[in-house]
Design a protein around this motif. Structure first.
Motif, PDB file in Angstrom:
ATOM      1  N   LEU A  29     -16.606  56.942 -55.424  1.00  0.00           N
ATOM      2  CA  LEU A  29     -16.497  57.820 -54.268  1.00  0.00           C
ATOM      3  C   LEU A  29     -16.967  57.085 -53.018  1.00  0.00           C
ATOM      4  N   GLY A  30     -16.345  57.403 -51.885  1.00  0.00           N
ATOM      5  CA  GLY A  30     -16.760  56.787 -50.641  1.00  0.00           C
ATOM      6  C   GLY A  30     -15.810  57.092 -49.508  1.00  0.00           C
ATOM      7  N   HIS A  31     -16.268  56.814 -48.317  1.00  0.00           N
ATOM      8  CA  HIS A  31     -15.502  56.982 -47.089  1.00  0.00           C
ATOM      9  C   HIS A  31     -14.269  56.069 -47.128  1.00  0.00           C
ATOM     10  N   PRO A  32     -13.184  56.459 -46.451  1.00  0.00           N
ATOM     11  CA  PRO A  32     -12.000  55.587 -46.428  1.00  0.00           C
ATOM     12  C   PRO A  32     -12.324  54.193 -45.891  1.00  0.00           C
ATOM     13  N   GLY A  33     -11.770  53.189 -46.555  1.00  0.00           N
ATOM     14  CA  GLY A  33     -11.899  51.833 -46.076  1.00  0.00           C
ATOM     15  C   GLY A  33     -13.130  51.075 -46.517  1.00  0.00           C
ATOM     16  N   VAL A  34     -13.926  51.658 -47.428  1.00  0.00           N
ATOM     17  CA  VAL A  34     -15.157  50.965 -47.850  1.00  0.00           C
ATOM     18  C   VAL A  34     -14.901  49.929 -48.936  1.00  0.00           C
ATOM     19  N   GLY A  35     -13.702  49.954 -49.542  1.00  0.00           N
ATOM     20  CA  GLY A  35     -13.371  48.947 -50.543  1.00  0.00           C
ATOM     21  C   GLY A  35     -13.493  49.408 -51.977  1.00  0.00           C
ATOM     22  N   LYS A  36     -13.372  50.704 -52.223  1.00  0.00           N
ATOM     23  CA  LYS A  36     -13.457  51.217 -53.599  1.00  0.00           C
ATOM     24  C   LYS A  36     -12.389  50.595 -54.492  1.00  0.00           C
ATOM     25  N   THR A  37     -11.153  50.600 -54.007  1.00  0.00           N
ATOM     26  CA  THR A  37     -10.059  50.070 -54.810  1.00  0.00           C
ATOM     27  C   THR A  37     -10.215  48.573 -55.032  1.00  0.00           C
ATOM     28  N   ALA A  38     -10.654  47.859 -54.007  1.00  0.00           N
ATOM     29  CA  ALA A  38     -10.875  46.420 -54.161  1.00  0.00           C
ATOM     30  C   ALA A  38     -11.925  46.147 -55.229  1.00  0.00           C
ATOM     31  N   ILE A  39     -12.955  46.970 -55.289  1.00  0.00           N
ATOM     32  CA  ILE A  39     -14.001  46.804 -56.299  1.00  0.00           C
ATOM     33  C   ILE A  39     -13.438  47.062 -57.696  1.00  0.00           C
ATOM     34  N   ALA A  40     -12.666  48.148 -57.840  1.00  0.00           N
ATOM     35  CA  ALA A  40     -12.099  48.475 -59.149  1.00  0.00           C
ATOM     36  C   ALA A  40     -11.144  47.390 -59.625  1.00  0.00           C
ATOM     37  N   VAL A  41     -10.274  46.919 -58.742  1.00  0.00           N
ATOM     38  CA  VAL A  41      -9.310  45.891 -59.120  1.00  0.00           C
ATOM     39  C   VAL A  41     -10.017  44.571 -59.408  1.00  0.00           C
ATOM     40  N   ARG A  42     -11.049  44.269 -58.639  1.00  0.00           N
ATOM     41  CA  ARG A  42     -11.816  43.039 -58.873  1.00  0.00           C
ATOM     42  C   ARG A  42     -12.407  43.054 -60.281  1.00  0.00           C
ATOM     43  N   PHE A  43     -12.956  44.191 -60.689  1.00  0.00           N
ATOM     44  CA  PHE A  43     -13.537  44.306 -62.023  1.00  0.00           C
ATOM     45  C   PHE A  43     -12.461  44.246 -63.097  1.00  0.00           C
ATOM     46  N   ALA A  44     -11.345  44.943 -62.886  1.00  0.00           N
ATOM     47  CA  ALA A  44     -10.312  45.029 -63.917  1.00  0.00           C
ATOM     48  C   ALA A  44      -9.515  43.742 -64.069  1.00  0.00           C
ATOM     49  N   SER A  45      -9.249  43.062 -62.955  1.00  0.00           N
ATOM     50  CA  SER A  45      -8.330  41.925 -62.997  1.00  0.00           C
ATOM     51  C   SER A  45      -8.971  40.593 -62.645  1.00  0.00           C
ATOM     52  N   ARG A  46     -10.199  40.640 -62.145  1.00  0.00           N
ATOM     53  CA  ARG A  46     -10.897  39.433 -61.663  1.00  0.00           C
ATOM     54  C   ARG A  46     -10.283  38.898 -60.383  1.00  0.00           C
ATOM     55  N   ARG A  47      -9.428  39.656 -59.745  1.00  0.00           N
ATOM     56  CA  ARG A  47      -8.772  39.215 -58.522  1.00  0.00           C
ATOM     57  C   ARG A  47      -9.214  40.086 -57.351  1.00  0.00           C
ATOM     58  N   PHE A  48      -9.146  39.527 -56.146  1.00  0.00           N
ATOM     59  CA  PHE A  48      -9.380  40.324 -54.949  1.00  0.00           C
ATOM     60  C   PHE A  48      -8.055  40.540 -54.246  1.00  0.00           C
ATOM     61  N   ILE A  49      -7.763  41.811 -53.975  1.00  0.00           N
ATOM     62  CA  ILE A  49      -6.581  42.190 -53.209  1.00  0.00           C
ATOM     63  C   ILE A  49      -7.074  43.058 -52.058  1.00  0.00           C
ATOM     64  N   GLY A  50      -6.755  42.686 -50.851  1.00  0.00           N
ATOM     65  CA  GLY A  50      -7.359  43.321 -49.695  1.00  0.00           C
ATOM     66  C   GLY A  50      -6.667  44.564 -49.174  1.00  0.00           C
ATOM     67  N   GLU A  51      -5.379  44.747 -49.454  1.00  0.00           N
ATOM     68  CA  GLU A  51      -4.639  45.862 -48.886  1.00  0.00           C
ATOM     69  C   GLU A  51      -4.081  46.748 -49.991  1.00  0.00           C
ATOM     70  N   TYR A  52      -4.242  48.069 -49.821  1.00  0.00           N
ATOM     71  CA  TYR A  52      -3.750  49.030 -50.802  1.00  0.00           C
ATOM     72  C   TYR A  52      -3.161  50.227 -50.083  1.00  0.00           C
ATOM     73  N   GLU A  53      -2.283  50.919 -50.791  1.00  0.00           N
ATOM     74  CA  GLU A  53      -1.752  52.172 -50.271  1.00  0.00           C
ATOM     75  C   GLU A  53      -2.816  53.245 -50.368  1.00  0.00           C
TER      76      GLU A  53
END
Length: 247
Positions: A29-53
């Motif tokens: 949970l968090g305010h828009p733009g804090v990087g929640k999705t980047a954190i989840a993807v980083r953990f799941a895939s070991r990759r950093f992706i900066g832009e998401y829908e």
């Protein structure tokens, strides 16, 4: 069954699955733009992706040497508060803010209040582990950094909201930091919700950067991440879908 956008979740009235056999359930949970999705993807895939829908619900299913995981990443729109059933579903709730955004830091107060309200409405459900997580430390580093929330303020906020853990990370620059958050969360959940002990990690599993995963989109629209054999260390596939039905 609750429906959120294109996702549907069978949360039930409580954590009705056996906590010894089912995955650890984590809600970001968090305010828009804090990087929640980047954190989840980083953990799941070991990759950093900066832009998401934005505006799309995502669930990540991951199996690693720590545990099996279900990680829900809801949209961060300010107008949409997490529902009580969604909060009751989680074994752990990670409240994410950006160290460069004071508004997102203040939002953690409201999110913690919502957690408390959900807890009051269902006393029989064990309280989730609460983790406070400051992201984007790379943007706040001197010289010329834009940090607005100090580490001391983060620690104090974690104490004030009775979070069980506090971390600061850069999802962009450090896989190890992100892995440490989930490793600590797994330990805390295992203490609060006794589970079968995970398998003893091998020496290669102890090094997060050497863990080999494959990511695939399941037919239900979720994301599955499973460990590859070591000979496939550098052969990764990644696919993210935000549409589907989860049962």
């Amino acid at each position: 069954m609750q429906s959120f956008g294109s996702w549907q979740f069978n949360f039930g009235s409580a954590r009705d699955s056996n906590p010894r056999t089912r995955p650890i359930r984590v809600l970001l949970l968090g305010h828009p733009g804090v990087g929640k999705t980047a954190i989840a993807v980083r953990f799941a895939s070991r990759r950093f992706i900066g832009e998401y829908e934005r505006g799309a619900e995502r669930m990540y299913r991951v199996e690693d040497h720590l545990a099996s995981w279900e990680i829900v990443d809801p949209p961060g729109e300010l107008t949409r508060a997490p529902t009580e059933s969604r909060l009751r579903w989680a074994d752990a709730v990670v409240l994410v803010y950006s160290v460069t955004d004071r508004v997102s830091f203040d939002e953690t107060w409201r999110l913690r209040f919502l957690l408390n309200q959900a807890r009051k409405s269902s006393r029989k459900v064990p309280p989730p582990v609460v983790v406070l997580l400051g992201n984007k430390t790379d943007l706040g580093s001197p010289p010329g950094g834009d940090r607005m929330v100090t580490t001391a303020e983060g620690r104090k906020r974690a104490e004030d909201i009775e979070a069980q853990d506090f971390h600061e990370v850069s999802a962009r620059e450090s896989l190890d930091q992100v892995m440490a958050v989930f490793a600590s969360t797994a330990r805390l959940v295992q203490l609060m919700l006794p589970r079968a002990s995970p398998a003893t990690p091998t020496s290669s599993a102890e090094d997060p950067s050497s863990s080999a995963f494959r990511l695939r989109a399941s037919t239900d629209g979720s994301i599955d991440a499973r460990r590859r054999p070591q000979h496939s260390l550098f052969k990764r596939r990644s696919s993210i879908s935000a549409k589907g039905v989860l049962h």
